[in-house]
Design an enzyme around this catalytic site. Structure first.
Site, PDB file in Angstrom:
ATOM      1  N   ASN A   1       0.874  -1.179   0.000  1.00 26.59           N
ATOM      2  CA  ASN A   1       0.000   0.000   0.000  1.00 26.59           C
ATOM      3  C   ASN A   1       0.907   1.224   0.000  1.00 26.59           C
ATOM      4  OD1 ASN A   1      -1.784   2.057   0.502  1.00 26.59           O
ATOM      5  ND2 ASN A   1      -2.235   1.454   2.612  1.00 26.59           N
TER       6      ASN A   1
ATOM      7  N   LYS B   1       0.170   4.215  -0.241  1.00 31.82           N
ATOM      8  CA  LYS B   1      -0.486   5.408   0.339  1.00 31.82           C
ATOM      9  C   LYS B   1      -0.296   6.605  -0.608  1.00 31.82           C
ATOM     10  CE  LYS B   1       0.340   3.471   4.838  1.00 31.82           C
ATOM     11  NZ  LYS B   1       0.189   3.632   6.260  1.00 31.82           N
TER      12      LYS B   1
ATOM     13  N   HIS C   1      -9.415   0.913   5.435  1.00 35.17           N
ATOM     14  CA  HIS C   1      -8.110   1.197   6.044  1.00 35.17           C
ATOM     15  C   HIS C   1      -8.303   2.196   7.178  1.00 35.17           C
ATOM     16  CE1 HIS C   1      -4.003   2.551   6.570  1.00 35.17           C
ATOM     17  NE2 HIS C   1      -3.617   1.466   5.914  1.00 35.17           N
TER      18      HIS C   1
ATOM     19  N   GLU D   1      -6.655   4.655   8.147  1.00 36.89           N
ATOM     20  CA  GLU D   1      -6.459   6.077   7.808  1.00 36.89           C
ATOM     21  C   GLU D   1      -7.715   6.650   7.165  1.00 36.89           C
ATOM     22  OE1 GLU D   1      -2.790   5.599   5.629  1.00 36.89           O
ATOM     23  OE2 GLU D   1      -1.803   5.084   7.513  1.00 36.89           O
TER      24      GLU D   1
ATOM     25  N   GLU E   1      -5.300  -5.048  10.955  1.00 34.65           N
ATOM     26  CA  GLU E   1      -4.338  -3.955  11.038  1.00 34.65           C
ATOM     27  C   GLU E   1      -4.573  -3.179  12.332  1.00 34.65           C
ATOM     28  OE1 GLU E   1      -2.454  -2.891   7.131  1.00 34.65           O
ATOM     29  OE2 GLU E   1      -4.148  -1.554   7.364  1.00 34.65           O
TER      30      GLU E   1
ATOM     31  N   GLY F   1       2.358   2.368  10.688  1.00 36.68           N
ATOM     32  CA  GLY F   1       3.268   3.491  10.487  1.00 36.68           C
ATOM     33  C   GLY F   1       3.973   3.950  11.759  1.00 36.68           C
TER      34      GLY F   1
ATOM     35  N   SER G   1       3.504  -2.067  10.386  1.00 35.24           N
ATOM     36  CA  SER G   1       4.962  -2.027  10.531  1.00 35.24           C
ATOM     37  C   SER G   1       5.640  -3.372  10.238  1.00 35.24           C
ATOM     38  CB  SER G   1       5.343  -1.519  11.925  1.00 35.24           C
ATOM     39  OG  SER G   1       4.855  -0.202  12.110  1.00 35.24           O
TER      40      SER G   1
HETATM   41  C1  PEP Z   1      -0.742   0.106   6.018  1.00 36.37           C
HETATM   42  O1  PEP Z   1      -0.727   1.193   5.474  1.00 36.37           O
HETATM   43  O2  PEP Z   1      -1.700  -0.651   5.801  1.00 36.37           O
HETATM   44  C2  PEP Z   1       0.369  -0.264   6.901  1.00 36.37           C
HETATM   45  C3  PEP Z   1       0.306  -1.411   7.504  1.00 36.37           C
HETATM   46  O3  PEP Z   1       1.391   0.626   7.025  1.00 36.37           O
HETATM   47  P1  PEP Z   1       2.836   0.330   7.696  1.00 36.37           P
HETATM   48  O4  PEP Z   1       3.337  -0.963   7.130  1.00 36.37           O
HETATM   49  O5  PEP Z   1       3.682   1.501   7.299  1.00 36.37           O
HETATM   50  O6  PEP Z   1       2.627   0.237   9.170  1.00 36.37           O
END
Ligand code: PEP
Length: 258
Positions: free
Chosen positions: A10, A12, A97, A99, A169, A175, A214
């Protein structure tokens, strides 16, 4: 039942035409090292066409990060209909997601409508669920996951999950550099699968549940070795070819180990 690993990047709101070309070249040269892993790239919408062209003769597939929940195209300024994503070659689309939920006010209801809109257009939704740190500390993880999953089940029914991917998640891990332990991830994934199994055991057994939060080259093996973790949704680490390929390689190694 064996579930092929899926590793999804992803991106983003990152990238440039030139930078994407370099990143994709870096990823594509390493793909033969992970022949059994499904690999997905989800760039920003404006780069879907160029990314799709770069992926054309490769095994990697294209996905979008978002879509509009409306049934029909029309007067929805700034929005993108699922048919448009499909036309550009997308196979998957991320919905729910954290975000989008926290920064853009997407409720469980809207997420469920997006999930349905994706499937109507022949796209496979990657349906994200996860709790905040506060919810985890208040021992509400399972009730939050159950509520988020329940919204989709109520609107779309259990059979919709036969054509979907789930992604756990935890919001506190996205992040932040803070990853769920493999045991924490497994517990949440097993809970989600059990929720589905209570309604349809066959769908639950075939459902891929990704972990996101992460994931890096260094922690991917431990996460992917958990019985209910079927791959990863990767944010930051998907922007570096070596890291992303390292994560795909960790998934490939698990497949060999099965
Ligand atoms: C994500 O955007 O779904 C995500 C898991 O980001 P990150 O790997 O940066 O934590």
């Amino acid at each position: 039942m064996s579930r092929p690993y899926l590793v999804a990047g992803n991106w983003k709101m990152n990238g440039t035409l030139e930078g994407n070309t370099r990143l994709l070249q870096g990823i594509l040269v390493g793909l033969e090292r992970c022949p059994d892993v499904e690999i997905l790239v989800c760039p920003p919408a404006v780069y879907l066409e160029s990314t799709g062209a770069s992926l054309k003769r490769s095994r990697a597939v294209l996905g979008a990060q978002n879509l509009c929940e409306q049934d029909k195209p029309g007067a929805f300024t700034g929005e993108i209909h699922g048919h448009m994503l499909k036309e550009l070659g997308c196979r998957y689309v991320i919905v729910g997601h954290s975000e989008r939920r926290t920064l853009y006010g997407e409720t469980d209801d809207i997420v469920a409508r997006k999930f349905r809109a994706a499937q109507i257009c022949g796209l496979t939704p990657i349906f994200c669920v996860g709790e905040t740190l506060q919810e985890r500390e208040m021992h509400q993880t399972e009730s939050v996951l159950g509520r988020q999953l329940g919204a989709v089940l109520k609107l779309c029914g259990i059979h919709s999950l036969a054509q979907a991917v789930l992604a756990y998640e935890p919001v506190w891990a996205i992040g932040t550099g803070r990853t769920a332990t493999p045991e924490q991830a497994q517990k949440a994934h097993a809970f989600l699968r059990a929720q589905v199994a209570a309604r349809d055991a066959r769908i639950a057994a075939a459902l891929r549940v990704l972990y996101g939060g992460s994931v890096k080259m260094d922690n991917a093996s431990a996460l992917f070795s958990q019985p209910d973790v079927d791959g990863g949704l990767i944010g930051g680490a998907s922007l570096k070819a070596d890291e992303f390929l390292g994560i795909c390689g960790a998934a490939q190694a698990q497949m060999k180990a099965v």
